[in-house]
Design an enzyme around this catalytic site. Sequence first.
Site, mmCIF file in Angstrom:
data_model
loop_
_atom_site.group_PDB
_atom_site.id
_atom_site.type_symbol
_atom_site.label_atom_id
_atom_site.label_comp_id
_atom_site.label_asym_id
_atom_site.label_seq_id
_atom_site.Cartn_x
_atom_site.Cartn_y
_atom_site.Cartn_z
ATOM 1 N N ALA A 1 0.831 -1.217 0.000
ATOM 2 C CA ALA A 1 0.000 0.000 0.000
ATOM 3 C C ALA A 1 0.858 1.257 0.000
ATOM 4 C CB ALA A 1 -0.913 0.008 1.223
ATOM 5 N N THR B 1 10.918 0.767 -4.242
ATOM 6 C CA THR B 1 11.113 1.174 -5.643
ATOM 7 C C THR B 1 12.572 1.509 -5.932
ATOM 8 O OG1 THR B 1 10.592 2.960 -7.186
ATOM 9 C CG2 THR B 1 10.402 3.496 -4.871
ATOM 10 N N ASP B 2 12.946 1.408 -7.200
ATOM 11 C CA ASP B 2 14.309 1.819 -7.601
ATOM 12 C C ASP B 2 14.483 3.338 -7.503
ATOM 13 O OD1 ASP B 2 12.677 2.520 -9.758
ATOM 14 O OD2 ASP B 2 13.971 1.648 -11.297
ATOM 15 N N GLU B 3 13.360 4.079 -7.425
ATOM 16 C CA GLU B 3 13.465 5.547 -7.452
ATOM 17 C C GLU B 3 14.174 6.107 -6.218
ATOM 18 O OE1 GLU B 3 10.099 7.773 -8.716
ATOM 19 O OE2 GLU B 3 9.505 6.289 -10.201
ATOM 20 N N TYR C 1 7.439 11.616 -3.879
ATOM 21 C CA TYR C 1 7.120 10.173 -3.839
ATOM 22 C C TYR C 1 8.342 9.366 -3.408
ATOM 23 C CZ TYR C 1 6.790 5.413 -5.671
ATOM 24 O OH TYR C 1 6.849 4.036 -5.801
ATOM 25 N N LYS D 1 9.055 7.094 -0.016
ATOM 26 C CA LYS D 1 9.379 5.661 -0.058
ATOM 27 C C LYS D 1 10.736 5.422 0.621
ATOM 28 C CE LYS D 1 7.447 2.644 -1.791
ATOM 29 N NZ LYS D 1 6.395 1.726 -1.302
ATOM 30 N N PRO E 1 0.787 12.337 -24.728
ATOM 31 C CA PRO E 1 1.650 13.374 -24.146
ATOM 32 C C PRO E 1 3.007 12.849 -23.670
ATOM 33 C CG PRO E 1 -0.018 12.676 -22.559
ATOM 34 C CD PRO E 1 -0.255 11.879 -23.797
ATOM 35 N N ARG F 1 7.985 16.952 -16.620
ATOM 36 C CA ARG F 1 7.708 16.755 -15.185
ATOM 37 C C ARG F 1 8.768 17.522 -14.393
ATOM 38 N NH1 ARG F 1 7.790 10.525 -13.385
ATOM 39 N NH2 ARG F 1 5.579 10.622 -13.887
HETATM 40 P P1 NAD Z 1 -1.304 1.554 -6.843
HETATM 41 O O1 NAD Z 1 -1.346 3.023 -6.692
HETATM 42 O O2 NAD Z 1 -1.864 0.924 -8.073
HETATM 43 O O3 NAD Z 1 -2.059 0.857 -5.620
HETATM 44 C C1 NAD Z 1 -1.879 1.296 -4.293
HETATM 45 C C2 NAD Z 1 -2.911 0.606 -3.419
HETATM 46 O O4 NAD Z 1 -2.711 1.041 -2.064
HETATM 47 C C3 NAD Z 1 -4.367 0.957 -3.787
HETATM 48 O O5 NAD Z 1 -5.159 -0.211 -3.784
HETATM 49 C C4 NAD Z 1 -4.789 1.919 -2.689
HETATM 50 O O6 NAD Z 1 -6.190 1.898 -2.413
HETATM 51 C C5 NAD Z 1 -3.974 1.419 -1.515
HETATM 52 N N1 NAD Z 1 -3.742 2.472 -0.502
HETATM 53 C C6 NAD Z 1 -3.280 3.728 -0.720
HETATM 54 N N2 NAD Z 1 -3.240 4.410 0.446
HETATM 55 C C7 NAD Z 1 -3.666 3.550 1.415
HETATM 56 C C8 NAD Z 1 -3.829 3.652 2.814
HETATM 57 N N3 NAD Z 1 -3.566 4.798 3.479
HETATM 58 N N4 NAD Z 1 -4.270 2.576 3.496
HETATM 59 C C9 NAD Z 1 -4.561 1.411 2.850
HETATM 60 N N5 NAD Z 1 -4.441 1.268 1.519
HETATM 61 C C10 NAD Z 1 -3.987 2.319 0.808
HETATM 62 O O7 NAD Z 1 0.219 1.161 -6.641
HETATM 63 P P2 NAD Z 1 1.092 0.023 -7.350
HETATM 64 O O8 NAD Z 1 1.603 0.532 -8.616
HETATM 65 O O9 NAD Z 1 0.326 -1.240 -7.274
HETATM 66 O O10 NAD Z 1 2.329 -0.042 -6.332
HETATM 67 C C11 NAD Z 1 2.310 -0.914 -5.209
HETATM 68 C C12 NAD Z 1 3.620 -0.767 -4.450
HETATM 69 O O11 NAD Z 1 4.721 -1.097 -5.311
HETATM 70 C C13 NAD Z 1 3.887 0.642 -3.939
HETATM 71 O O12 NAD Z 1 4.462 0.531 -2.658
HETATM 72 C C14 NAD Z 1 4.894 1.202 -4.934
HETATM 73 O O13 NAD Z 1 5.723 2.170 -4.320
HETATM 74 C C15 NAD Z 1 5.673 -0.034 -5.315
HETATM 75 N N6 NAD Z 1 6.273 -0.041 -6.654
HETATM 76 C C16 NAD Z 1 5.513 0.249 -7.753
HETATM 77 C C17 NAD Z 1 6.077 0.158 -9.013
HETATM 78 C C18 NAD Z 1 5.282 0.444 -10.270
HETATM 79 O O14 NAD Z 1 5.847 0.494 -11.365
HETATM 80 N N7 NAD Z 1 3.968 0.626 -10.195
HETATM 81 C C19 NAD Z 1 7.437 -0.196 -9.156
HETATM 82 C C20 NAD Z 1 8.182 -0.464 -7.999
HETATM 83 C C21 NAD Z 1 7.591 -0.393 -6.759
HETATM 84 O O1 DAU Z 2 10.625 3.011 -11.148
HETATM 85 C C1 DAU Z 2 9.583 2.518 -10.362
HETATM 86 C C2 DAU Z 2 8.466 3.521 -10.323
HETATM 87 O O2 DAU Z 2 7.860 3.503 -11.609
HETATM 88 C C3 DAU Z 2 7.441 3.239 -9.241
HETATM 89 O O3 DAU Z 2 8.054 3.361 -7.980
HETATM 90 C C4 DAU Z 2 6.260 4.215 -9.344
HETATM 91 O O4 DAU Z 2 5.266 3.855 -8.398
HETATM 92 C C5 DAU Z 2 5.687 4.134 -10.737
HETATM 93 O O5 DAU Z 2 4.663 5.084 -10.886
HETATM 94 C C6 DAU Z 2 6.776 4.372 -11.788
HETATM 95 O O6 DAU Z 2 7.221 5.753 -11.771
HETATM 96 P P1 DAU Z 2 7.520 6.571 -13.120
HETATM 97 O O7 DAU Z 2 7.427 7.995 -12.827
HETATM 98 O O8 DAU Z 2 8.750 6.074 -13.779
HETATM 99 O O9 DAU Z 2 6.259 6.043 -14.005
HETATM 100 P P2 DAU Z 2 5.231 6.822 -14.978
HETATM 101 O O10 DAU Z 2 4.445 5.742 -15.655
HETATM 102 O O11 DAU Z 2 4.492 7.880 -14.279
HETATM 103 O O12 DAU Z 2 6.189 7.488 -16.042
HETATM 104 C C7 DAU Z 2 7.097 6.727 -16.813
HETATM 105 C C8 DAU Z 2 7.897 7.694 -17.678
HETATM 106 O O13 DAU Z 2 7.017 8.256 -18.664
HETATM 107 C C9 DAU Z 2 8.459 8.866 -16.911
HETATM 108 O O14 DAU Z 2 9.721 9.205 -17.470
HETATM 109 C C10 DAU Z 2 7.466 10.001 -17.176
HETATM 110 C C11 DAU Z 2 6.954 9.685 -18.568
HETATM 111 N N1 DAU Z 2 5.549 10.074 -18.857
HETATM 112 C C12 DAU Z 2 4.581 9.678 -17.991
HETATM 113 C C13 DAU Z 2 3.252 9.974 -18.217
HETATM 114 C C14 DAU Z 2 2.183 9.551 -17.245
HETATM 115 C C15 DAU Z 2 5.237 10.785 -20.024
HETATM 116 O O15 DAU Z 2 6.123 11.104 -20.823
HETATM 117 N N2 DAU Z 2 3.918 11.072 -20.239
HETATM 118 C C16 DAU Z 2 2.911 10.721 -19.388
HETATM 119 O O16 DAU Z 2 1.730 11.060 -19.658
#
Ligand code: NAD
Ligand code: DAU
Length: 357
Positions: A90, A137-139, A162, A166, A217, A294
């Site tokens: 979460a 996350t790698d970020e 963000y 994390k 975009p 961004r």
């Molecule tokens: P997401 O935004 O799709 O889902 C987040 C979930 O957490 C949702 O179901 C939301 O309702 C729940 N949530 C948010 N706030 C809450 C709270 N206060 N209490 C209880 N539940 C809550 O996120 P995701 O993309 O599935 O990411 C999941 C995890 O993986 C995160 O910790 C994120 O940092 C990490 N992560 C994501 C990515 C990616 O590319 N999406 C990559 C690496 C790590």
């Molecule tokens: O690296 C792991 C992370 O990846 C996770 O920890 C985050 O939860 C997840 O959201 C993701 O972060 P990014 O910022 O890399 O993902 P996003 O999909 O938002 O954007 C990917 C790249 O694309 C980034 O360089 C921004 C760019 N982008 C994004 C959007 C939404 C665009 O150029 N246009 C867009 O409309």
Amino acid sequence: MRNFNNIIVTGGSGFIGANFIRHILSDTDFAGRIINVDKLTYAGNPENLQDVVGGIDESRYVFSRTDICDYDAIDSLFAKYNVDCVIHFAAESHVDRSIHGPGEFVRTNINGTFTLLEAARKYWADNKETLFHHVSTDEVFGSLGETGYFFEDTPYDPRSPYSASKASSDHLVQAYHHTYGLNITMSNCTNNYGPYQFPEKLIPVMVLNILAGKDLPIYGDGQNIRDWLYVIDHNTAIWDIVTKGRIGETYNIGGENEWTNLDLVNSLCEIMAELTGKDNKDFYKKLITYVKDRLGHDRRYAINCDKIKGELGWKQSVTFAEGLKETLKWYLENDEWIENIKSGSYLEWMDKNYETR
Ligand code: NAD
Ligand code: DAU
């Protein structure tokens, strides 16, 4: 192999958490109970699990609509279900939202993790057959130049609200291990893609805009690089760490699959042209539009994941070509899921994020 009976999965109705629960209940021999603790923010969607958990017995799956910052509620769940493992997904997860409004990121990502750690500390003081796995996350490692990789011991250098939230939560998890002896593992993963991803992240934004004939975009010059991993491969890695990983250790997880945003969007356009029966593979590319960058946009992420490969035998199982095609087909076949997402809050976000770019 470690075995658990009652696992709290936080954020189990979000993108990665829902795919994780689907995987654990359908594809592994886990025989215990999952307690999905999710507040159902805009990103949480019960539909992501409906077909897998509908009608399932309470001994296998329970849902609790709970905020992870609510200590009393979390405490009661630990007591009621005799929880022996937490897998903590979460979070507020979208970088652009953290730029518009960092407060919720500090609350959920830092205070929420603290609350869960406090409950674990209370209930698990004398029990070593327990585990807190933190999904990160790698970020947190910052931004790379043209060369190099993030390793597990790369110094933290978060650069967005963000990633800073994390990073703080990662430090808290490590501190509870070192100070209180809490059994923890951690993982830091690169960009995930796959079914059920909320259409605020790059790939689903582009897919939905292609379907609607809207601009695609691209932030800045489109040369920012991300390393993409299919969500199922992230989840098999997490399960390997939870069941076999060394206590106290962090494991990097990645796709070893770097793409500039522009190349990726061009490729998405070509696959979508094929899937929607266009004769010209470049048909959708005319929609590509460069927009304002961004703020603080990290240039490149890339992970070295030799540790998890060497120690736990994990590896990626899905090529990017296969995974992307499957993902795009999933969005094309699930128009009802997409329609249900397009609520007021989704539309408000799209206006807020894109109208001034
Ligand atoms: P997401 O935004 O799709 O889902 C987040 C979930 O957490 C949702 O179901 C939301 O309702 C729940 N949530 C948010 N706030 C809450 C709270 N206060 N209490 C209880 N539940 C809550 O996120 P995701 O993309 O599935 O990411 C999941 C995890 O993986 C995160 O910790 C994120 O940092 C990490 N992560 C994501 C990515 C990616 O590319 N999406 C990559 C690496 C790590
Ligand atoms: O690296 C792991 C992370 O990846 C996770 O920890 C985050 O939860 C997840 O959201 C993701 O972060 P990014 O910022 O890399 O993902 P996003 O999909 O938002 O954007 C990917 C790249 O694309 C980034 O360089 C921004 C760019 N982008 C994004 C959007 C939404 C665009 O150029 N246009 C867009 O409309």
